[in-house]
Design a protein around this motif. Structure first.
Motif, PDB file in Angstrom:
ATOM      1  N   ARG A 269      -2.676   1.500  15.624  1.00 32.56           N
ATOM      2  CA  ARG A 269      -3.911   0.941  16.177  1.00 32.56           C
ATOM      3  C   ARG A 269      -4.492  -0.121  15.245  1.00 32.56           C
ATOM      4  NH1 ARG A 269      -8.863   0.747  15.273  1.00 32.56           N
ATOM      5  NH2 ARG A 269      -8.633   2.005  13.386  1.00 32.56           N
ATOM      6  N   TYR A 270      -4.525   0.177  13.943  1.00 34.79           N
ATOM      7  CA  TYR A 270      -5.147  -0.715  12.961  1.00 34.79           C
ATOM      8  C   TYR A 270      -4.456  -2.078  12.943  1.00 34.79           C
ATOM      9  CZ  TYR A 270      -6.857  -2.381   8.426  1.00 34.79           C
ATOM     10  OH  TYR A 270      -7.411  -3.114   7.415  1.00 34.79           O
ATOM     11  N   TYR A 271      -3.118  -2.068  12.847  1.00 36.39           N
ATOM     12  CA  TYR A 271      -2.411  -3.345  12.729  1.00 36.39           C
ATOM     13  C   TYR A 271      -2.244  -4.043  14.077  1.00 36.39           C
ATOM     14  CZ  TYR A 271      -1.637  -2.585   7.820  1.00 36.39           C
ATOM     15  OH  TYR A 271      -1.840  -2.414   6.482  1.00 36.39           O
ATOM     16  N   SER A 272      -2.278  -3.286  15.173  1.00 38.27           N
ATOM     17  CA  SER A 272      -2.287  -3.940  16.492  1.00 38.27           C
ATOM     18  C   SER A 272      -3.557  -4.747  16.666  1.00 38.27           C
ATOM     19  CB  SER A 272      -2.176  -2.894  17.603  1.00 38.27           C
ATOM     20  OG  SER A 272      -0.926  -2.252  17.556  1.00 38.27           O
ATOM     21  N   ASN A 273      -4.691  -4.164  16.309  1.00 36.86           N
ATOM     22  CA  ASN A 273      -5.959  -4.886  16.403  1.00 36.86           C
ATOM     23  C   ASN A 273      -6.022  -6.050  15.417  1.00 36.86           C
ATOM     24  OD1 ASN A 273      -6.826  -3.085  18.354  1.00 36.86           O
ATOM     25  ND2 ASN A 273      -7.905  -1.757  16.878  1.00 36.86           N
ATOM     26  N   LEU A 274      -5.430  -5.832  14.231  1.00 40.53           N
ATOM     27  CA  LEU A 274      -5.474  -6.878  13.210  1.00 40.53           C
ATOM     28  C   LEU A 274      -4.712  -8.128  13.648  1.00 40.53           C
ATOM     29  CD1 LEU A 274      -6.359  -7.546  10.265  1.00 40.53           C
ATOM     30  CD2 LEU A 274      -4.131  -6.686   9.533  1.00 40.53           C
ATOM     31  N   PHE A 275      -3.520  -7.927  14.237  1.00 43.58           N
ATOM     32  CA  PHE A 275      -2.691  -9.065  14.625  1.00 43.58           C
ATOM     33  C   PHE A 275      -3.108  -9.661  15.964  1.00 43.58           C
ATOM     34  CE2 PHE A 275       0.584  -6.811  11.906  1.00 43.58           C
ATOM     35  CZ  PHE A 275       0.335  -7.632  10.824  1.00 43.58           C
ATOM     36  N   LYS A 276      -3.974  -8.962  16.715  1.00 47.33           N
ATOM     37  CA  LYS A 276      -4.419  -9.493  18.001  1.00 47.33           C
ATOM     38  C   LYS A 276      -5.695 -10.299  17.875  1.00 47.33           C
ATOM     39  CE  LYS A 276      -2.454  -5.968  21.083  1.00 47.33           C
ATOM     40  NZ  LYS A 276      -2.764  -4.833  21.964  1.00 47.33           N
ATOM     41  N   LEU A 368       3.773  -0.999   3.174  1.00 50.76           N
ATOM     42  CA  LEU A 368       2.367  -0.930   2.764  1.00 50.76           C
ATOM     43  C   LEU A 368       2.309  -0.599   1.283  1.00 50.76           C
ATOM     44  CD1 LEU A 368       0.768   0.973   5.784  1.00 50.76           C
ATOM     45  CD2 LEU A 368       0.972  -1.488   5.412  1.00 50.76           C
ATOM     46  N   ILE A 369       1.818  -1.534   0.477  1.00 47.76           N
ATOM     47  CA  ILE A 369       1.745  -1.369  -0.980  1.00 47.76           C
ATOM     48  C   ILE A 369       0.300  -1.040  -1.367  1.00 47.76           C
ATOM     49  CG2 ILE A 369       2.077  -2.499  -3.206  1.00 47.76           C
ATOM     50  CD1 ILE A 369       4.141  -4.281  -1.865  1.00 47.76           C
ATOM     51  N   PRO A 370       0.067   0.081  -2.079  1.00 52.14           N
ATOM     52  CA  PRO A 370      -1.308   0.431  -2.461  1.00 52.14           C
ATOM     53  C   PRO A 370      -1.935  -0.627  -3.363  1.00 52.14           C
ATOM     54  CG  PRO A 370       0.186   2.300  -2.759  1.00 52.14           C
ATOM     55  CD  PRO A 370       1.043   1.101  -2.497  1.00 52.14           C
ATOM     56  N   LYS A 371      -3.178  -0.988  -3.058  1.00 55.65           N
ATOM     57  CA  LYS A 371      -3.911  -1.919  -3.907  1.00 55.65           C
ATOM     58  C   LYS A 371      -4.517  -1.214  -5.119  1.00 55.65           C
ATOM     59  CE  LYS A 371      -5.345  -4.913  -0.056  1.00 55.65           C
ATOM     60  NZ  LYS A 371      -6.513  -5.429   0.691  1.00 55.65           N
ATOM     61  N   PRO A 375      -5.131   5.593  -2.685  1.00 61.22           N
ATOM     62  CA  PRO A 375      -5.813   4.957  -1.553  1.00 61.22           C
ATOM     63  C   PRO A 375      -6.101   5.980  -0.454  1.00 61.22           C
ATOM     64  CG  PRO A 375      -3.476   4.404  -1.540  1.00 61.22           C
ATOM     65  CD  PRO A 375      -3.722   5.143  -2.817  1.00 61.22           C
ATOM     66  N   VAL A 376      -7.210   5.780   0.277  1.00 63.62           N
ATOM     67  CA  VAL A 376      -7.600   6.723   1.336  1.00 63.62           C
ATOM     68  C   VAL A 376      -7.688   6.050   2.703  1.00 63.62           C
ATOM     69  CG1 VAL A 376      -8.819   8.241  -0.250  1.00 63.62           C
ATOM     70  CG2 VAL A 376     -10.056   6.376   0.853  1.00 63.62           C
ATOM     71  N   ALA A 377      -7.747   4.720   2.757  1.00 69.02           N
ATOM     72  CA  ALA A 377      -7.877   4.006   4.025  1.00 69.02           C
ATOM     73  C   ALA A 377      -6.860   2.870   4.079  1.00 69.02           C
ATOM     74  CB  ALA A 377      -9.295   3.453   4.180  1.00 69.02           C
ATOM     75  N   LEU A 378      -6.534   2.426   5.294  1.00 70.23           N
ATOM     76  CA  LEU A 378      -5.527   1.380   5.463  1.00 70.23           C
ATOM     77  C   LEU A 378      -5.955   0.062   4.858  1.00 70.23           C
ATOM     78  CD1 LEU A 378      -4.283   2.128   9.089  1.00 70.23           C
ATOM     79  CD2 LEU A 378      -2.998   2.394   6.971  1.00 70.23           C
ATOM     80  N   GLY A 379      -7.252  -0.170   4.741  1.00 68.36           N
ATOM     81  CA  GLY A 379      -7.734  -1.392   4.111  1.00 68.36           C
ATOM     82  C   GLY A 379      -7.417  -1.456   2.621  1.00 68.36           C
ATOM     83  N   GLU A 380      -7.016  -0.318   2.044  1.00 69.58           N
ATOM     84  CA  GLU A 380      -6.681  -0.265   0.620  1.00 69.58           C
ATOM     85  C   GLU A 380      -5.180  -0.427   0.381  1.00 69.58           C
ATOM     86  OE1 GLU A 380      -8.340   3.449  -0.502  1.00 69.58           O
ATOM     87  OE2 GLU A 380     -10.419   2.738  -0.403  1.00 69.58           O
ATOM     88  N   TYR A 381      -4.452  -0.800   1.440  1.00 71.67           N
ATOM     89  CA  TYR A 381      -3.027  -1.119   1.332  1.00 71.67           C
ATOM     90  C   TYR A 381      -2.808  -2.601   1.624  1.00 71.67           C
ATOM     91  CZ  TYR A 381      -1.900   3.885   1.423  1.00 71.67           C
ATOM     92  OH  TYR A 381      -1.801   5.224   1.139  1.00 71.67           O
ATOM     93  N   ARG A 382      -1.795  -3.171   0.978  1.00 75.06           N
ATOM     94  CA  ARG A 382      -1.438  -4.573   1.230  1.00 75.06           C
ATOM     95  C   ARG A 382      -0.101  -4.619   1.965  1.00 75.06           C
ATOM     96  NH1 ARG A 382       1.716  -8.032  -1.772  1.00 75.06           N
ATOM     97  NH2 ARG A 382       1.699  -6.578  -3.534  1.00 75.06           N
ATOM     98  N   PRO A 383      -0.065  -5.125   3.210  1.00 74.77           N
ATOM     99  CA  PRO A 383       1.216  -5.203   3.934  1.00 74.77           C
ATOM    100  C   PRO A 383       2.127  -6.249   3.311  1.00 74.77           C
ATOM    101  CG  PRO A 383      -0.528  -6.265   5.200  1.00 74.77           C
ATOM    102  CD  PRO A 383      -1.188  -5.619   4.013  1.00 74.77           C
ATOM    103  N   HIS A 384       3.379  -5.912   3.210  1.00 69.91           N
ATOM    104  CA  HIS A 384       4.359  -6.812   2.592  1.00 69.91           C
ATOM    105  C   HIS A 384       5.609  -6.857   3.455  1.00 69.91           C
ATOM    106  CE1 HIS A 384       6.743  -8.898  -0.417  1.00 69.91           C
ATOM    107  NE2 HIS A 384       7.654  -7.939  -0.340  1.00 69.91           N
TER     108      HIS A 384
END
Length: 391
Positions: A269-276, A368-371, A375-384
């Motif tokens: 859901r998170y990345y579908s919304n992000l890329f849309k 998904l690489i932890p920043k 990390p506890v939320a998807l916003g704290e990961y960096r997609p690579h």
């Protein structure tokens, strides 16, 4: 490593100096750990006379009881010490052995006879060893009466009780964990099932860590001396690191969840919304007086793909990048271009004529690489994304 522990039972006797000199000539040790000198002090001239070389240094620990002063002597051409630590029943030097990158600590021990003092001594030494992760070498006089056979039997029984069936247990718990992971993809788990799944994962990771620590102790000296990365310990360490970096839980709408199906649905859901997400463009900031390409350049861009152009793109791609789902990286295309070039040309010509790519052809994996730590939320990961593509 030529390290010689030596209980000399009093150095005050006249023949001990000649005896020590003969040992130096015969074995030429780089480090000598001396206990039970039965002397309150020994001057530097005595040390120089027995070492038979000016290139040495030594550290001593003052006498305790009748055992006398304790020494560590080393050849400065082989070992460079930068720190010394003194305890009631031990002397430690830390430094670097020539040719070995890892730091080394050498411990000279003269253990007490009293059982209670032995326990206190070993607990103190254990705390010292656990304080810093490095290569530890312990030698000296432990004042134990057990013979070699009993020592080997004790070690064998300990290994049997701790490590018995460890590999099979790891495999069993990993399979159970993976089985319930697949079940969780198809339906939500009950509280009892989720608790069982989490417990299986916990046991699996604990046993993996125990196995890793044992392999680390076995491989450490060989790895330090030979620099061998292609070891069982190395690959086990990588697998343990991958398990550690896996996403085991996420905060979803402010609620912590460890349900694998909920985690996967939230990631989708998170990345579908992000890329849309659309983005508005402020046309007022665009420069419509920008230079235009020439007519020849425009024809070149609209021309069909040629074999030389395809080969140039393949050569520019990283040949050892991670493989995609079909398990081939770009080294396959460079090595077998002569075999597949016609098929590649047909596929690219079809795209040039129809202006579309079949669904799935352009799919890829995102890591998904932890920043930050934990990390506890998807916003704290960096997609690579790590794949090269021809098109």
């Amino acid at each position: 490593m030529d390290i010689l522990p030596l209980n000399i039972h009093s150095c005050g006797r006249g023949h001990k100096k000649e005896w020590f000199q003969q040992i130096r000539r015969d074995f030429n040790p780089a480090v000598v750990a001396i206990q039970e000198t039965k002397c309150g002090t020994i001057d530097d001239s005595w040390m120089e006379s027995v070492w038979l070389s000016p290139k040495f240094k030594f550290k001593k620990k003052e006498a305790v009881g009748f055992s006398g002063v304790m020494f560590l002597i080393w050849d400065t051409n082989t070992f460079n010490a930068n720190q010394a630590i003194k305890g009631e029943f031990y002397l430690v030097i830390k430094g670097h052995w020539v040719g070995i990158v890892e730091e080394i600590a050498i411990v000279n021990v003269y253990s007490p006879h009293s059982h209670s003092k032995k326990l206190r001594f070993w607990k103190e030494l254990e705390s010292l060893i656990n304080f810093k992760d490095m290569l530890w070498i312990i030698c000296g006089d432990f004042n134990e009466k057990q013979d070699e056979k009993n020592v080997k039997l004790t070690l064998k029984n300990w290994c049997g009780s701790v490590l018995k069936n460890l590999d099979s247990d790891i495999t069993e718990h990993a399979k159970t964990f993976e089985k319930w992971d697949l079940i969780a993809e198809s339906r939500s788990l009950t509280d009892a099932e989720l608790s069982f799944w989490l417990n299986e994962r916990k046991i699996w990771l604990e046993k993996e860590k125990l196995k890793l620590n044992m392999l680390k102790k076995k491989a450490r000296i060989k790895w330090a001396l030979e620099g061998d990365e292609n070891t069982k310990y190395f690959h086990k360490f990588i697998r343990h690191r991958n398990n550690k970096n896996a996403i085991h839980g996420l905060s979803i709408n402010g609620v912590w969840s460890e349900d694998p199906k909920e985690i996967k649905d939230e990631v989708f859901r998170y990345y579908s919304n992000l890329f849309k997400r659309g983005s508005s463009i402020n046309t007022g900031s665009l420069n419509f007086n920008a230079s235009l390409i020439s007519h020849e350049g425009n024809e070149m861009l609209e021309a069909p793909f040629c074999e030389a152009e395809i080969w140039h793109v393949i050569q520019c791609c990283g040949s050892t990048k991670s493989p995609r789902r079909h398990r081939f990286n770009h080294k396959f295309y460079t090595k077998y271009f002569w075999l597949i070039k016609e098929d590649l040309k047909i596929a690219l010509d079809w795209f040039w004529s129809n202006y579309e790519i079949s669904r799935g052809c352009n799919a890829s994996f995102i890591t998904l690489i932890p920043k930050k730590s934990n990390p506890v939320a998807l916003g704290e990961y960096r997609p690579h994304h790590s794949h090269w593509k021809l098109l």
